[in-house]
Motif scaffolding. Structure first.
Motif, PDB file in Angstrom:
ATOM      1  N   ASP A  16     -21.510 -13.550  -9.046  1.00  0.00           N
ATOM      2  CA  ASP A  16     -21.471 -13.110 -10.442  1.00  0.00           C
ATOM      3  C   ASP A  16     -22.397 -14.051 -11.210  1.00  0.00           C
ATOM      4  O   ASP A  16     -22.060 -15.208 -11.432  1.00  0.00           O
ATOM      5  N   ARG A  30     -12.924 -17.590 -11.605  1.00  0.00           N
ATOM      6  CA  ARG A  30     -13.999 -16.782 -11.012  1.00  0.00           C
ATOM      7  C   ARG A  30     -14.195 -17.098  -9.540  1.00  0.00           C
ATOM      8  O   ARG A  30     -14.362 -16.195  -8.709  1.00  0.00           O
ATOM      9  N   GLN A  31     -14.183 -18.387  -9.208  1.00  0.00           N
ATOM     10  CA  GLN A  31     -14.391 -18.741  -7.804  1.00  0.00           C
ATOM     11  C   GLN A  31     -13.172 -18.407  -6.945  1.00  0.00           C
ATOM     12  O   GLN A  31     -13.322 -18.042  -5.775  1.00  0.00           O
ATOM     13  N   LYS A  80     -11.261 -15.836  -7.447  1.00  0.00           N
ATOM     14  CA  LYS A  80     -11.395 -14.391  -7.228  1.00  0.00           C
ATOM     15  C   LYS A  80     -12.428 -14.111  -6.143  1.00  0.00           C
ATOM     16  O   LYS A  80     -12.233 -13.233  -5.279  1.00  0.00           O
TER      17      LYS A  80
END
Length: 610
Positions: free
Chosen positions: A261, A330-331, A333
């Protein structure tokens, strides 16, 4: 005599440079004699210093790095590939003046079934050649060289490492961080890194990731891109200018597979976390510190600074602040998705900067004892455990560096040995020695190790770890300098770790005492079962992927590619599970599979893959 360029003249205008805070002090006093960092004025036909590349999942990417160009000189490079006995132009790329780099992205899908000779050319006559290696899917053993901490107390060549790496011929080079210790002078230090290691980088894929010193910090708690207001950075965030941080990350990571992302974090700081597939080994590349919370003002100061604890009365649990982050949402996920993805994958590995545990007791030239160091990723404990729970679902080992102390240990969350194995590489050149020297006796001695202080321990945060081997940075060990080798053997699903000290000759010497160490893939989720599912007996697929999903939570318990056609899944809660076997169109999903008691009779479940 060659004229020497000022180190930073090509990077930033004086106004931008002056806007940065004064460079923070290093973790230890600088050596009495340190060679100045200079950019040599090379002949104009030697402008290309070095290049880095990766190939993964049909995509080829490369970055090339130049010495400073002069006014009027061409601002582009051409990448050519040898096809049918002739050099064929493949890509032209502009030269970016911020960092003097050019970045190439190859045709997609890239043909990784064979080697490709390449050359990079510049209109001024500079030529750089190498080989883009094929994807070694046919090899049983995939070899990774593990490096970190290229200290600026030794700016000389790395001839011993180059000689050994050529003999060991790894499939991948991994530099875990601190390729530069020169804070505001990354460009010049990066060119030095290229002169030191370019000879082994030109013809094999390389992963380089920046750590704190690379981006100008003595220690880094990135706090999701916040701006730090103190010169130590322990309030959380970055204090170097954002263009500088992004330049460093682009230089070191621009040749990696695209970020999962690419959305920048706060203040426009870019990200690079991603995965790389090579030879059937899937590498998750993480950013240890970008989202990590700063400790200042969050935990009581119990030592000379917020991140160093020396108070014998401190409560380990009191500094486990639940809202403090390590990898960030985020990481986590990304790791959840990564551990479930097994297309073309036989084994998994995490690459990051530093261990998720505190292993150093003695710090610095005076070997001062430190009870806990919040710079390591043993803190915050809750964030650390969340990361390990995600990683172990894919039975992945962990390769890292950073600590100037090489160790092999197994993480523990709720029990010793219930989480992955980690191999931290030593420093290439050590500016700040550290040692493993626990005061307490182990809860269980490791009889398999040749070293005395091994077995089950707690670190300074109360985290469980099983120490298998360590190489203390002391004079008798030449300050613990060297590098690591990890061998992924697909036929046995084992990983072997080797530690090689600087100056060794791998063609006749042995690894450091305590190494080699071999661990099994399934040991990376060593959690003791509380029950079983029926034994899966599978026809129609060779070595299929098996994924176990707990139906009450909807969460994947784990996923892996099994060996053979039979597998008995362990589970950790009584209940109902969904079992998914196979991949893509050749996949069978079986819901409502009931757990069996730990001591009950074994049952079989026949599965036919279409």
């Amino acid at each position: 005599m060659k004229r020497l360029f000022p180190v930073l003249v090509t990077l930033f205008s004086s106004s931008v440079l002056l806007s940065a805070q004064s460079p923070p002090k290093n973790e230890s006093p600088p050596p009495r004699k340190r060679e100045p960092l200079v950019i040599p004025d090379v002949p104009r036909n030697e402008l290309i210093c070095f290049a880095l590349y990766t190939t993964s999942r049909g995509v080829f990417k490369m970055s090339a790095f130049l010495y400073p160009l002069k006014d009027g000189e061409e601002r582009k490079l051409t990448l050519e590939v040898m096809w049918d006995g002739k050099w064929q132009p493949l890509i032209e790329a502009p030269v970016e003046e911020l960092g003097w780099m050019a970045q190439f992205r190859g045709v997609s899908p890239w043909d990784d079934s064979r080697d490709h000779r390449y050359r990079i050319t510049h209109a001024g006559g500079s030529l750089y050649e190498g080989v883009i290696r094929r994807n070694p899917v046919e090899k049983d053993e995939i070899v990774v060289a593990n490096f970190s901490c290229n200290g600026n107390n030794d700016r000389g060549p790395r001839e011993d490492i180059i000689r050994n790496i050529k003999a060991q011929n790894p499939d991948l080079l991994f530099f875990a961080g601190d390729q530069s210790y020169d804070h505001k002078e990354h460009y010049a230090a990066w060119l030095l890194f290229g002169r030191q290691f370019g000879e082994i980088c030109r013809d094999r894929p390389v992963v380089t990731i920046p750590d704190d010193h690379d981006v100008g910090h003595p220690n880094l708690w990135g706090e999701g891109g916040e701006i730090s207001r103190v010169p130590t950075g322990n309030d959380g965030g970055y204090f170097m200018p954002v263009p500088y941080v992004n330049m460093v990350q682009r230089a070191q990571c621009g040749h990696l597979p695209d970020p999962v992302d690419p959305t920048p974090v706060k203040n426009g700081i870019t990200v690079y976390y991603t995965s790389l597939l090579l030879g059937g080994i899937d590498f998750a590349i993480l950013e240890d510190r970008k989202w990590k919370t700063g400790p200042a003002g969050l935990v009581p100061q119990m030592g000379p600074r917020p991140d160093h604890i020396n108070d014998l009365a401190y409560d380990r649990q009191s500094i486990d602040v639940p809202e403090a982050q390590l990898l960030g949402a985020r990481q986590l996920k990304f790791l959840e998705s990564w551990t479930n993805s097994w297309n073309g994958v036989e084994m998994k590995c995490v690459l990051s900067q530093t261990p998720f545990v505190g292993t150093a007791h003695l710090h610095g030239g005076k070997a001062d004892r430190l009870l806990a160091d919040l710079d390591c990723n043993g803190w915050p404990q809750s964030g650390r455990n969340a990361a390990l729970r995600a990683i172990r679902r894919g039975f992945a080992v962990h390769l890292c560096g950073d600590q100037h102390l090489s160790t092999v240990c197994q993480y523990g969350i709720n029990a010793w040995g219930d989480a992955p194995w980690v191999f931290a590489s030593p420093a290439i050149a050590n500016i700040y020695p550290r040692s493993w020297d626990p005061l307490e006796k182990p809860k269980r001695r490791d009889a398999a190790s040749a070293l005395p202080a091994t077995g089950d321990y707690y670190d300074g945060f109360g985290n469980k770890l099983t120490m298998r081997a360590y190489f203390n940075a002391v004079p008798e060990n030449n300050m613990g300098v060297g590098y690591g080798i990890a061998r992924f053997r697909k036929s046995t699903r084992e990983v072997t770790f080797e530690l090689w000290k600087r100056g060794a000759d791998v063609t006749k010497d042995k690894p450091v005492t305590g190494w080699p160490i071999t661990v099994r893939q399934q040991d990376n989720y060593g959690r003791a079962p509380l029950g079983w599912l029926p034994t899966l007996k599978i026809t129609g697929a060779k070595d299929p992927v098996v994924r176990i999903v707990e139906e009450s939570s909807g969460e994947t318990v784990y996923a892996l590619r099994i060996q053979g056609n039979q597998f008995r899944p362990k589970i950790f809660n009584a209940g109902s599970y969904t079992v998914v076997v196979g991949e893509g169109d050749h996949q069978v999903t079986l819901p409502n599979v009931s757990s069996l008691p730990l001591d009950g009779p074994e049952q079989n479940l026949e599965i036919i893959i279409p």
